[in-house]
Design a protein around this motif. Structure first.
Motif, PDB file in Angstrom:
ATOM      1  N   GLY A 155       0.825  -1.216   0.000  1.00 15.21           N
ATOM      2  CA  GLY A 155       0.000   0.000   0.000  1.00 15.21           C
ATOM      3  C   GLY A 155       0.854   1.259   0.000  1.00 15.21           C
ATOM      4  O   GLY A 155       0.553   2.218  -0.719  1.00 15.21           O
TER       5      GLY A 155
ATOM      6  N   ALA B 163       2.472   1.682  -3.424  1.00 18.33           N
ATOM      7  CA  ALA B 163       1.462   2.069  -4.417  1.00 18.33           C
ATOM      8  C   ALA B 163       0.988   3.496  -4.186  1.00 18.33           C
ATOM      9  O   ALA B 163       0.824   4.272  -5.141  1.00 18.33           O
ATOM     10  CB  ALA B 163       0.281   1.104  -4.358  1.00 18.33           C
TER      11      ALA B 163
ATOM     12  N   TYR C  32      -2.899  -1.935  -7.670  1.00 26.04           N
ATOM     13  CA  TYR C  32      -3.347  -0.802  -6.839  1.00 26.04           C
ATOM     14  C   TYR C  32      -3.194   0.517  -7.600  1.00 26.04           C
ATOM     15  O   TYR C  32      -4.083   1.370  -7.567  1.00 26.04           O
ATOM     16  CB  TYR C  32      -2.514  -0.716  -5.562  1.00 26.04           C
TER      17      TYR C  32
ATOM     18  N   ARG D 137      -5.908   0.800 -10.200  1.00 28.46           N
ATOM     19  CA  ARG D 137      -7.261   0.987  -9.666  1.00 28.46           C
ATOM     20  C   ARG D 137      -7.429   2.345  -9.003  1.00 28.46           C
ATOM     21  O   ARG D 137      -8.507   2.953  -9.088  1.00 28.46           O
ATOM     22  CB  ARG D 137      -7.534  -0.132  -8.648  1.00 28.46           C
ATOM     23  N   TYR D 138      -6.383   2.828  -8.320  1.00 33.86           N
ATOM     24  CA  TYR D 138      -6.573   4.010  -7.480  1.00 33.86           C
ATOM     25  C   TYR D 138      -5.814   5.246  -7.985  1.00 33.86           C
ATOM     26  O   TYR D 138      -5.676   6.222  -7.246  1.00 33.86           O
ATOM     27  CB  TYR D 138      -6.176   3.683  -6.033  1.00 33.86           C
TER      28      TYR D 138
ATOM     29  N   CYS E 285      -5.736   1.376  -0.681  1.00 33.02           N
ATOM     30  CA  CYS E 285      -4.966   0.163  -0.999  1.00 33.02           C
ATOM     31  C   CYS E 285      -5.090  -0.850   0.142  1.00 33.02           C
ATOM     32  O   CYS E 285      -5.243  -2.052  -0.095  1.00 33.02           O
ATOM     33  CB  CYS E 285      -3.490   0.506  -1.230  1.00 33.02           C
TER      34      CYS E 285
ATOM     35  N   ASP F 285      -8.343  -2.722  -0.067  1.00 34.49           N
ATOM     36  CA  ASP F 285      -8.647  -3.399  -1.331  1.00 34.49           C
ATOM     37  C   ASP F 285      -8.667  -4.916  -1.170  1.00 34.49           C
ATOM     38  O   ASP F 285      -7.793  -5.513  -0.547  1.00 34.49           O
ATOM     39  CB  ASP F 285      -7.601  -3.028  -2.385  1.00 34.49           C
TER      40      ASP F 285
ATOM     41  N   THR G 275      -8.921  -6.298  -6.243  1.00 36.94           N
ATOM     42  CA  THR G 275      -7.761  -6.292  -7.136  1.00 36.94           C
ATOM     43  C   THR G 275      -6.730  -7.312  -6.664  1.00 36.94           C
ATOM     44  O   THR G 275      -6.222  -8.118  -7.450  1.00 36.94           O
ATOM     45  CB  THR G 275      -7.106  -4.890  -7.170  1.00 36.94           C
ATOM     46  N   ALA G 276      -6.426  -7.274  -5.357  1.00 41.30           N
ATOM     47  CA  ALA G 276      -5.339  -8.108  -4.830  1.00 41.30           C
ATOM     48  C   ALA G 276      -5.683  -9.590  -4.862  1.00 41.30           C
ATOM     49  O   ALA G 276      -4.802 -10.428  -5.108  1.00 41.30           O
ATOM     50  CB  ALA G 276      -5.017  -7.675  -3.400  1.00 41.30           C
TER      51      ALA G 276
END
Lengths: 512, 247
Positions: free
Chosen positions: A319, A322, A389, A392-393, A450, A453, A456-457
């Motif tokens: 996290g 990212a 991550y 997505r973010y 993150c 999440d 995604t992961a």
């Protein structure tokens, strides 16, 4: 006036390359892989479309619940004299930073058959569509609340004063405040719909069929068939593109802020309604914390360490890396958006597309692109999770930074340019220091998203690289409920600690 | 005759700063008074106190003889004061059309009466064909006209104008000063017009009130103030040799 223009082009190209590698490549490869002989049969099957329609309907209902709760609460907490409204907002907002699966687990410990206040009847409701809509609606309502407050906060006070000369607060709220804050509210609705449509953990836990679960089953479950998964995500990709179009047409062209000369915040006095409104706000805020309290009451702390493994550390490291990448990419692209530069706006659109595209699509795309012998350095390590991550973010970096920079004076940079400062020097010496709080806030937001999440992961984590939400998701089906509750509470505590530390640091540097 | 606006020994503190300190002023019914003073002298605070957005810590504000605010208390809330206002940044609601901006304050009227009033005032300010445009689709001068129309469509007895022409060029400003003056006079509306531009003050007003550091320095006609300035600031602001401020 702007020396060394190649620096800006190089920075935008680099940020663009990150987004192209993490977003565009997965989506393109996915679309190409989806074109095979069985694709037509799968895409024309009635079951595919009925499941898609069902998931869309669930997401729409979740959005309706979040709007119904979040917009009035945003108005009350943002523009009235509710008692301790800041504390009420913090209590209300906290569940937004947790994986919804954790909240579903908490509601299970409250309303499940053997829950604290559970019965057969409450369990039947919880383990059904109403349960999914209720759990997700309450989980995502703080997003609506926060964006409504942001939208209201950005309204020029003189627009409100002009209305106060003519009407009472309820009419001002309905006719002036909410319509002007509409872009922020609409963005909130779009975000909630996207998150609800992506949601994997809650429908699976509450045993309600959902489209992302069908994709997940073909990538990591009993129906392992990656080719089918790639086909199945194509309609989701189309919905993501449709949401992007809505965002561009309805929201993206209108500013989130109606900036004026003054930045003071006007608050309406509720008078006799103040105690009732305060009680209602606090009741909703505490309702959101109820599942966390239920988890704490059922949690077992024995042997937690062995069940936890490295998952918490993995999540924190992935996290943090990212969030740093998201902030860096957001700084370059957000600045370009604030200065109305076309390449930055295109990259921002790509970031929005990645956010509104279900996590399963991105996850499947990342697998399709990176699961090759030559790229095991990425796919076989936590780099793949970080990449997911960032994809997505990324929008959590571009949008807040663009808004912060648009609100600041461009002349600060122009003044530096006139004395010969190139792009990178202006960025590092002027833009970053003068918007340090906004950048730190962006990093914190990206980091917490993150941490929470799952979607995604869960599809692409490497062996030994699972994060805490993934560990909870994996254990939820056959682990001891008390251990799962303990892990969930630990996740909530980690998130609360990160937020408290981050907010304290942000507050300490308020002079910026 | 009862004054339309009356401020008696008004003191306003904002945080640690005293922005008005024993401020006194009367505006008669139908009279046009400009409040002239340098930046930071307290002009806008006078307007905000009259509109009811800030309550004086001491003193009394009366509108049409009724106490509107006194000593830390707002007696009449802003929406019941019947005061029209034009703000410095105009404060036109961007999501509403010109018609919508004007109709917002007329909710209690029947629709036909409301439309008749809006059509009449828009015709008077030369915007009859722009009723269904949004503020963002209008020029700067047109937006100023909408702002004054919105203030006057309510047919108020009092209008407060807070530097509404501050950011306009000289020619446009001259046209609008003429329009504002004509509109206010033909309706016999009392007006307090805040400006830092002596030329604007002279063109508009029956009387000029000069404010400095939250206190009224002197009030009177331009001729009176020029003939017997009570303070160096008055002389500086209204000296005939002073070049008119373009804004």
């Amino acid at each position: 006036m702007c020396g060394r223009p190649w620096q800006e082009r190089a920075a935008v190209a680099l940020a663009g390359a990150v987004l192209l590698a993490s977003v565009a490549a997965p989506l393109v490869v996915l679309a190409a892989d989806g074109v095979h002989a069985d694709a037509r049969a799968m895409l024309t099957a009635a079951s595919t479309w009925s499941l898609l329609a069902w998931s869309s309907a669930l997401a729409a209902l979740v959005t309706a619940v979040a709007l119904t709760v979040g917009v009035p609460l945003g108005v009350l907490l943002g523009r009235t004299d509710i008692v301790a409204r800041r504390a009420a907002f913090l209590a209300h907002a906290f569940p937004m930073f947790l994986p919804p699966l954790l909240l579903a687990l908490g509601w299970f410990h409250l309303f499940g058959q053997s829950g604290l206040v559970g019965s057969d009847a409450t369990a039947r409701i919880l383990f059904g569509p109403a349960g999914v809509v209720g759990v997700l609606g309450l989980a995502f309502a703080p997003i609506m609340t926060a964006l409504t407050m942001l939208g209201l906060d950005a309204i020029d006070p003189s627009l409100i004063e002009a209305a106060r000369l003519l009407a009472r607060p309820p009419r001002i709220t309905a006719r002036i405040l909410v319509p002007i804050a509409w872009p922020a509210i609409a963005l909130g609705a779009l975000v909630v719909f996207s998150l609800a449509f992506s949601e994997l953990g809650v429908p699976m836990f509450l045993r309600v069929r959902a489209y992302p679960a069908a994709v997940f089953a073909r990538l990591g479950g009993v129906d392992y068939a990656p080719g089918e998964a790639f086909v199945l995500v194509l309609p989701q990709l189309a919905i993501g593109a449709a949401l992007l179009c809505i965002e561009r047409r309805a929201i993206g062209r209108r500013p989130l802020t109606v900036l004026g000369l003054r930045r003071d915040r006007l608050v309406f006095a509720l008078g006799a309604w103040r105690p009732i409104a305060t009680a209602a706000c606090w009741a909703i805020a505490l309702l959101g914390l109820a599942p966390i309290a239920a988890l704490a009451s059922r949690a077992s702390w024995r042997e937690l360490g062995s069940w936890l493994g490295a998952s918490a550390r993995n999540g924190l490291i992935d996290g943090a890396v990212a969030a740093t990448a998201v902030t860096a990419v957001g700084l370059v692209i957000g600045r370009g958006v604030a200065r109305a530069q076309a390449p930055a706006r295109a990259l921002d659109a790509l970031a929005v597309l990645a956010f509104v595209t279900p996590g399963a699509v991105l996850g499947a795309g990342l697998i399709a692109v990176w699961n090759r012998p030559a790229t095991q350095l990425v796919y076989g390590t936590s780099a793949i999770v970080v990449l997911g991550y960032v994809a997505r973010y990324a929008v959590l970096g571009t949008r807040p930074i663009a808004i912060a920079l648009a609100r600041g004076a461009a002349s600060l940079e122009d003044a530096a340019a006139t004395v010969g400062a190139g792009y990178l020097r202006r960025l590092v010496r002027i833009v970053v220091p003068s918007h340090a709080r906004a950048l730190a806030g962006t990093w914190l937001l990206a980091f917490v998203f993150c941490l929470r999440d799952l979607e995604t992961a869960v599809l692409c984590y490497p062996p030994g690289g699972e994060t805490l939400p993934v560990r909870i998701f994996a254990l939820e089906a056959n682990g001891r409920p008390a251990v799962v509750a303990g892990l969930a509470v630990l996740h909530a505590l980690i998130t609360a600690g990160v937020l408290a530390l981050g907010l304290a640091l942000l507050r300490a540097r308020r002079t910026w | 005759m009862t004054p339309a606006i009356e401020l008696e020994d008004v003191r306003v503190r904002l945080g640690a700063t005293t922005v008005l300190n024993g401020f006194r002023l009367q505006v008669a019914a139908g009279e046009l008074v400009t409040l002239l003073g340098p930046s930071g002298s307290g002009k806008t605070s006078v307007i905000r106190a009259i509109l009811g957005f800030i309550a004086p810590d001491a003193g009394v504000i009366k509108l049409g003889g009724r106490v509107a605010s006194e000593s830390g208390r707002t007696v009449i809330p802003p929406e019941q004061r019947g005061v029209g206002a034009v703000f410095q940044d105009l404060a036109l609601w961007p999501h509403l059309t010109v018609h919508g901006n004007l109709a917002f304050g007329l909710a209690r009227l029947r629709r036909d009466e409301r439309d008749r009033r809006i059509a009449a005032i828009l015709d008077r300010v030369g915007l009859a064909d722009k009723a269904y445009r949004h503020p963002g689709e209008l020029s700067g001068g047109e937006r100023q006209r909408v702002a004054i129309a919105r203030a006057l469509v309510l047919e108020p007895k009092v209008v407060a104008l807070d530097e509404p022409l501050a950011n306009l060029d000289v020619l446009l400003k001259r046209d609008l000063v003429e329009l504002f003056t004509a509109l206010l006079r033909e309706r016999a509306t009392a007006a307090l017009y805040v400006t830092h531009d002596p030329a604007e003050a002279e063109a508009l007003a029956d009387r000029v009130a000069v404010i400095q550091a939250g206190r009224l320095v002197q009030a009177g006609t331009i001729a009176e103030l020029r003939a017997q300035p009570a303070a160096p600031l008055v002389e500086q602001l209204l000296s005939p040799r002073r070049k008119p401020n373009a804004g």
